[in-house]
Each structure stands twice: as structure tokens, then as C-alpha cells.
Design an enzyme around this catalytic site. Structure first.
Site, mmCIF file in Angstrom:
data_model
loop_
_atom_site.group_PDB
_atom_site.id
_atom_site.type_symbol
_atom_site.label_atom_id
_atom_site.label_comp_id
_atom_site.label_asym_id
_atom_site.label_seq_id
_atom_site.Cartn_x
_atom_site.Cartn_y
_atom_site.Cartn_z
ATOM 1 N NE ARG A 526 36.835 46.209 40.582
ATOM 2 C CZ ARG A 526 37.619 46.139 39.515
ATOM 3 N NH1 ARG A 526 38.701 46.896 39.440
ATOM 4 N NH2 ARG A 526 37.336 45.310 38.535
ATOM 5 N N GLY A 527 39.907 45.840 45.382
ATOM 6 C CA GLY A 527 40.573 46.730 46.322
ATOM 7 C C GLY A 527 41.485 47.693 45.604
ATOM 8 C CB VAL A 532 40.011 39.225 44.172
ATOM 9 C CG1 VAL A 532 40.276 37.777 44.510
ATOM 10 C CG2 VAL A 532 41.014 40.131 44.871
ATOM 11 C CG ASP A 639 43.928 48.565 52.976
ATOM 12 O OD1 ASP A 639 43.277 49.302 53.742
ATOM 13 O OD2 ASP A 639 43.543 48.271 51.829
#
Length: 809
Positions: A526-527, A532, A639
């Protein structure tokens, strides 16, 4: 309260009118200046120091790409979306972004000087009575005397572009760039050859060969003539190109009023472009429709194949020399021998040929004889055998300009040592598989032939009538369905254009992905951009499905960016297999990488050895360098952190989440952009200072990551400094390391490296990574290196393989 009109005496009104007129005239003349007087100059630091053609089509001044401190004195199209450059004075020697200037000296020379006063470029106009430099509506930068006579013009010194009314002569050439963002002189040239014929030639570091027009046909076979003395060509304002060697072609949008350019592109193709109303360029003519006919495109030993788009591939027994750089081609996995006594074998590649470098040629040779020629010649690397006639044999000393096409009536036979194991050719270059239905054989003169003919006539009418009725019904059904359901789940023309970007990149339905992920059951990450999930497609491919958040709302923006990311492929970037855009759902489908992310190996019990860490550092740098310097469209990651660096089965790094910065950037304000991207501890100071976001933010994040790989801990936390003030762990680490280096402490390397290594690391590689990492996290982004320079430094260090232990001196 009433407003009263203010009145002025007549003489004051007249004075104000004159002053306003003079002010507006002054503003107009300074804003759009198309000449530079003798004794004046243009400074790189003043963005208003530009020359603009009277019709505002062209602009001349200092031109820069990205955030690099490199500038070129150039002429470009003012209204094109990407400010397309058509001429450069110093293409192979850029000037500094501070202190550089172009001056028109009183001795008649126009001179470009660097910050230290070094002359980078100058015109050959001394001593002449040059009065001014002027940019014309044609895009021609000229130096004129007081009578208006042209003493020098940029049209005589083209770079990679020819403009309408600009003559190409025997002394001028169009030379391609090295890449999409690299203005340096490349390997492809459009020029008049010694036989007075216009040609395209590849002049690379290892070979040089003409590839257009078809070198096998000669001048007359290509409808050219060698009997001309003028050697001159020109593109007119209508879009017609004509040359003294009888080369003629026209733009498909022939007519006046359209801005055009003829450019020698860096992929080796010569193209005529037309500027449309949106500021984008449309190809209106190109020299080669089949891209694999360009020589040198895949380097030494490489083969160009259509899939259906042209791409490069290595033959069996060979591997890529430098991933991401096909100029270096492929290298053999075996050792070549100069001995004629060693046993050899040959592998056949159907419909593959390598142009040129023939050791031996024969028109009437059997394949066995041809194979014997190559076997007995130590210089022979392969032989080509063509099936036309009685058999043509070509033995090859070097393998260049390889291509695979079904039109080639023969095969290439690669030579290998007999004891070398070679993979199947079909797995690399593919084979033709043509499936034909069985056909009944009918003998001529037999009764069955005539019966079949009568029956065929009778059934043709019946089948034809039935097909016609069926076609009409289908048309009515499809039309009714379209008008009834066209507002629901019917892809627009825009979607259809992006439906298939490559052979394995496609649009998925939400139902397919819901089924593949078992209703998004297994979350693997997770971002900031979304969660995902792991899934398995119907073809049994394991994939990672990312559900994007609400930031991706613009339909056209989403499609345009997905098309860009879908075309990007590099071994150190996670491969995207497809996408989904259905109602409010926005999903991206990536390859599944099984060894999880880098943070799971650095900051947990899953220990990662030094060899693997250095491999990750190098591979990550290569992936970022590809995004920054080699992509056709510039991509910033924004990122870079261990969580976004995935490791495959061989611990080869693959960068994830690349390109999503572009998805969120367009149409957004800078503050919104900064809130969307980045993770605390890995974000460059530019975000907080509200400075323009460039590729150097990725360099900063990369620096933090490699320092964490050396130290083996997070450096993004806050700690108490010497003055009881909080500072980041990263800042303290950098300060302490720099102090130890300045004090020349011999043990500084052992002090900074992860203690779990137990001395099993390379001192040289640790020192290199630390120095690169510190330079990457510089607060001043201009002091940070570029990713391609980082790759070069790491490659030079990679050869260092000695494992140093604490007891070694």
C-alpha cells in the site's frame, strides 16, 4: 456619492497620449526584438534576452533541457508544444547556466563564451563590417552589414533539421542527435555522397554503412542520377522536396501556410513533419517505412524484429552487452577461437540476415559447401544462404545490421563451438507458423474436376445470397445496439486508440481483475497512490494490481499517460501489462515480483549480502537513468524509497510506481503536486521550498536509499543533535562521515557499514557508494549528480570484487 469625471487641459491630454504611445511602442519593441546590434550581447541568465522573428514563428536564444546546467545557443519553433529546436551553434559543447553570453563583437564576429571567458563557438566573420544579427521569418539567423547584405547565415550550417527555403548542399549535412534528450551529434547522417547522390548513412563507433536508398540497387536502380554537378536540394513552402539527384517527395498535407521541418531523427529515419493547430508535430513523409532497414539500430550481433513494432533482440548464444543501450549490441556467451581444428556447429535462424561484411560470395554453391567455407575459416562468424536461384552463399566476418523479415528468401547460420549449449532459436527471434487447412487434391482431366466446378457454381450463388442476408441482419443489430447502449460501457474512440499499445499490453475489464484477485483478497502493499493486490490472470500470469485513488480523474490525461508508461520497458523497471478504466475504477496491472521490496531485506531479519546490495544500487541507478535520460517522454518518479524497489528471484532490482508522478502532475498546481508525491525522509528540499520539481528529486531519494543500504538502518528519523536540537538521522550520518573523511580516519569505512556484514564487503565499493550518496543528498540540487553519471561511476567500481575483512590491511 456621485463620481465626477476628471478632465485635463488639452495640452496635458495630448502629452499623456504621446507618452502612452511611446510606452507601448517601447514595450513592443523590447518584447519582440529580432535583431542584435554590434557591441550588444545576450545573457544566459536573463530569460528575456531573446530574438524573435517578425512573424513570431521562431525564437533564438539560450535553450536548456530539464534541470541540467547546460545551455545551447539555438533557434526553435516558438509555438510548438515542446519548443522544437531547428538549429544549434554549440550542440556538442553546451555552455554554463551562469555567466555565459553571446556577443556581437565590433570586429564582426558573433561569439559564444562560457562563464570563464572561454570561447565555445564563433562565426568566421572577422574582420568584416557586420552591423547586426537578425532572426528572419524563415528561421535563418543572419549577420548583415549596413546595406543589408548577408555576411553569414545559420542556414549554411544545419544541425539535424532542414527548414523550407534552406538549401542542402555538398558542404552541408543533417546529423542526428544521440537521443531524445541528448543534443550531441549522433550516428546517422543525411548527406550528398561522393557520387552526387543523397544518402542516409550509419557512422557508428564500430562500423559505417549506407542504408538508404537501397544500396543493393545502385543509383539508377533507385531512380537517382549521379550525373549532376550542383549537389543541391531544397524543401519549398508547399511541402515539396527536390534534389539535383532526382529525389522528389511531397508532404501528404501539401499546401501553403503550414509550418514544416525535415529532420534526421535519432532513430535513423529521415522524416518530414508538419505543425498542427495544437502545437504538435505530424509525420507527413518518412524515408523508411520498415524501421528494421535502418543500419546499426541494434548494434553488433543484434537482430531487429517486428512484434509487430520493431524491437531489438539477441540471437541464441548471445546476450545484451549493456541493458538499455542497443548501440552496444549483443556479446557472445562463448569464447571465439582462431583455430581451424576446433569442431564447430551451426544454428539456423530462418528469414534472418546480417547486411555486409562478406568474406566469401558465390552464386552457385550448395549449402554443404557454404557451411564448409565458414567452418574452415577462423574469421567466419556465420554464413547466409539464400534459396533464390541455385543457392547464394555469403560468409560473414562480422555480424552487423541484423534483421528478421519473412520477405528474406534465406537464413543465417550462426557458428558456435561444438560443445557449447545453445537455446532454441524460436525463443528469441521467433519463427513463422503458418497454419493452412487441408485441401483435397483434384487431378486435371479427371471427372471429379468437372463435377466440382458445376457444384461450385451452384453453391456460390446460394452461399452468396445467405451471406448477404446475414450481413444485412448484422448491420441492423449492431446499429440498434449502438444507439441503445452507446452511453454505457462502450469504449470511446479515444479509448480504442490506446486499447493495444503493444502485443502484450491491453485494457482489462474491472470484472476480469476482480476475478483475478479473488475480489481483491490478498493485499501485498500500500502506498500514497493506492493499494496493491496479488492476482493471477487467465493465462496464469501472476500480476500485481494497483487500485489508484481519487487523484486520477481526468479521462484524457489518464489515457495519454497510460500509453506513455505502457511503452516503457527496462529490466530494472517493473513491467506494466495493462490497465483498467471503467466507471470510477482506475487500475494498473504490473508484473508480480516475488522477492518483495528492498525494505523487507534491509530493515528486518531477511539479511541481504553486500554483493546483492551493490547489485541493487547499480540496477536502481540504471532504471532511474533510463527514465530521466532515455525515455521518449520524460518521467520523474518522485517517490524513490526502499518500498518502491522490488527484487526478483535473482535479486535484480525493479523500480515500481514509476510514471505515476506524470499522471498526477498535469493540470495540477505545484502545491497539490508536492502533497501527492513523496515520502518523508526521502523527499528533496525542493518540495518544502516550493521550487520547480525536476529529476534531481529522484537523485536525492536515491542517495538516501544507498546510504541506508550501506548503514543497514533507516536514516529518515529524527535524533537529538549536539546542541540538544533535533536533526534528521541522515543529516547527522552525513556530518559524521564527512568529519571522519576530512580527518583521514582509516577506520571510517568499517564504522559506517552495516555491522551484520561481519567484514564481508568491498571497501572500494562501500567508499564509492557513500561518496555518491552524500553528493546525491546535497541541499543545493545543482551540486547533485545526474543518474547517468552515477551509473558510470558504479560501473567503473563494479570491477572491484575483493572481499575485505577487518584483519586485512
Amino acid at each position: 456619492m456621485k463620481l465626477q469625471a476628471v478632465t485635463f487641459p488639452n495640452n496635458i491630454s495630448l502629452l499623456l497620449t504621446v507618452l502612452i504611445f511611446l510606452f507601448l511602442s517601447f514595450q513592443t519593441s523590447t518584447s519582440f526584438q529580432n535583431f542584435l546590434k554590434r557591441g550588444s550581447s545576450l545573457s544566459v541568465e536573463d530569460s528575456s534576452h531573446l530574438l524573435t522573428s517578425p512573424d513570431k514563428t521562431f525564437t533564438c536564444g539560450f535553450y536548456s533541457v530539464g534541470d541540467e546546467n547546460a545551455y545551447w545557443f539555438s533557434v526553435w519553433f516558438t509555438s510548438s508544444r515542446d519548443r522544437t529546436v531547428v538549429w544549434m551553434a554549440n550542440r556538442d559543447r553546451p555552455a554554463n547556466g551562469q555567466g555565459s553570453r553571446v556577443s556581437l563583437h565590433r570586429n564582426g564576429a558573433m561569439v559564444l563564451t562560457d562563464v570563464d571567458g572561454t570561447v565555445i563557438w564563433m562565426t568566421n566573420t572577422t574582420p568584416t563590417r557586420v552591423d547586426r544579427a537578425e532572426l528572419l521569418d524563415s528561421g535563418n539567423l543572419v549577420l548583415k552589414d549596413m546595406e543589408g547584405k548577408i555576411l553569414w547565415q545559420s542556414f549554411d550550417f544545419p544541425t539535424d533539421t532542414l527548414l523550407p527555403s534552406q538549401y542542402l548542399t555538398k558542404n552541408a549535412k543533417l546529423i542526428s542527435r544521440l537521443g531524445s534528450g541528448n543534443f550531441g551529434s549522433g550516428y546517422y547522417t543525411f548527406y550528398f555522397d561522393n557520387d552526387n547522390v543523397l544518402r542516409l548513412i550509419y557512422d557508428g563507433p564500430d562500423t559505417s554503412s549506407v542504408y538508404w536508398p537501397n544500396p543493393d540497387l545502385g543509383a539508377f536502380g533507385n531512380e537517382r542520377t549521379i550525373y549532376n554537378n550542383s549537389r543541391i536540394a531544397v524543401l519549398d513552402d508547399m511541402g515539396n522536396f527536390s534534389s539535383s539527384d532526382r529525389l522528389y517527395f511531397s508532404a501528404i498535407d501539401l499546401g501553403f501556410g503550414i509550418k514544416r521541418r525535415l529532420t534526421m531523427d535519432y532513430d535513423g529515419n529521415l522524416r518530414l513533419y508538419s505543425l498542427n493547430l495544437t502545437g504538435s508535430w505530424m509525420i507527413s513523409w518518412e524515408a523508411l517505412r520498415e524501421k528494421c532497414n535502418v543500419h546499426g539500430i541494434c548494434g553488433r550481433n543484434g537482430i531487429c524484429v517486428y512484434t509487430p513494432e520493431p524491437k531489438c533482440s539477441c540471437p541464441p548464444g548471445y546476450e545484451v552487452t549493456e541493458p538499455g543501450n542497443w548501440n552496444k549490441g549483443c556479446k557472445p556467451k562463448f569464447n571465439r577461437t582462431s583455430s581451424n581444428t576446433e569442431k564447430v556447429k551451426f544454428i539456423k535462424l530462418l528469414h534472418v540476415d546480417f547486411y555486409g561484411y562478406d568474406l566469401h560470395y558465390s552464386e552457385t554453391t550448395s549449402m554443404e559447401s557454404c557451411m564448409k567455407f565458414c567452418s574452415n575459416d577462423s574469421q567466419c562468424e556465420a554464413f547466409s544462404y539464400r534459396l533464390s536461384g541455385e543457392g547464394r552463399c555469403y560468409t560473414k566476418s562480422v555480424l552487423f545490421n541484423g534483421k528478421r523479415t519473412p520477405n528474406f528468401p534465406g537464413s543465417i547460420y550462426l557458428k558456435f563451438p561444438a560443445n557449447f549449449e545453445v537455446s532454441e532459436p524460436a525463443s528469441l527471434v521467433g519463427t513463422d507458423l503458418v497454419c493452412r487447412p487441408p485441401v483435397s487434391k483434384i487431378m486435371i482431366g479427371s471427372s471429379s474436376m468437372y463435377e466440382t466446378a458445376v457444384k461450385r457454381v451452384r453453391w456460390v450463388y446460394l452461399y452468396g445470397f445467405a451471406i448477404a442476408i446475414g450481413a444485412i441482419e448484422i448491420i441492423f443489430f449492431v446499429s440498434g445496439w449502438w444507439f441503445l447502449f452507446r452511453k454505457h460501457n462502450v469504449p470511446s474512440l479515444l479509448e480504442d486508440g490506446y486499447r493495444i499499445i503493444s502485443s502484450q499490453f491491453r485494457r482489462y475489464s474491472y470484472a476480469e481483475l476482480k476475478k483475478a484477485t479473488k475480489n481483491f483478497k490478498e493485499e501485498v502493499g500500500r502506498g500514497g497512490s493506492g493499494a496493491v493486490y496479488k492476482g493471477v490472470l487467465e493465462d496464469e500470469r501472476e500480476v500485481a494490481v494497483k487500485r489508484l485513488g481519487d487523484i486520477y480523474q481526468g479521462e484524457e490525461v489518464f489515457w495519454a499517460e497510460v500509453s506513455t508508461i505502457g511503452k516503457i520497458y527496462h529490466m530494472n523497471l517493473v513491467r506494466m501489462w495493462g490497465f483498467c478504466s471503467e466507471d470510477k475504477h482506475r487500475l494498473l496491472i504490473y508484473e508480480y515480483v516475488k522477492n518483495r521490496s528492498l525494505d523487507m531485506h534491509l530493515f528486518s531479519s531477511d539479511f541481504l549480502g553486500w554483493k546483492e546490495r551493490f547489485k541493487v544500487a547499480l540496477g536502481t541507478a540504471k532504471g532511474l537513468a533510463y527514465l530521466h535520460h532515455e525515455c521518449l517522454e520524460w518521467v520523474i518518479h518522485c517517490d524513490v524509497k526502499p518500498e518502491n524497489i522490488l527484487l526478483d528471484g535473482e535479486f535484480e532490482p525493479k523500480i515500481a510506481d514509476f510514471g505515476l508522478a506524470k499522471l498526477s502532475q498535469r493540470g495540477s498546481k505545484r502545491s497539490e503536486f508536492s502533497r501527492i508525491r513523496g515520502t518523508k525522509g526521502y523527499m528533496a528540499p525542493e518540495w518544502a521550498l516550493n521550487l520547480p520539481i525536476t529529476a534531481k528529486v529522484d537523485v536525492y531519494g536515491y542517495g538516501v536509499v544507498i546510504l541506508e543500504m550501506v548503514k543497514g538502518i533507516r536514516l529518515s528519523g529524527w535524533v537529538v543533535g549536539d546542541g540538544d536540537e533535533e536533526e534528521t538521522e541522515l543529516k547527522r550520518f552525513v556530518r559524521e562521515v564527512e568529519t571522519k573523511i576530512q580527518c583521514e580516519e582509516e577506520s571510517w569505512i568499517e564504522d559506517v557499514v552495516d555491522p551484520r556484514m561481519n567484514g564481508k564487503f568491498s571497501k572500494n565499493q562501500v567508499a564509492t557508494l557513500v561518496r555518491i550518496g552524500i553528493s546525491c543528498v546535497e541541499g543545493d540540487r545543482s551540486k547533485r549528480p545526474t543518474m547517468d553519471s552515477v551509473v558510470q561511476s558504479l560501473l567503473e567500481c563494479e570491477a572491484e570484487s575483493e572481499v575485505v575483512r577487518p584483519d586485512k590491511r
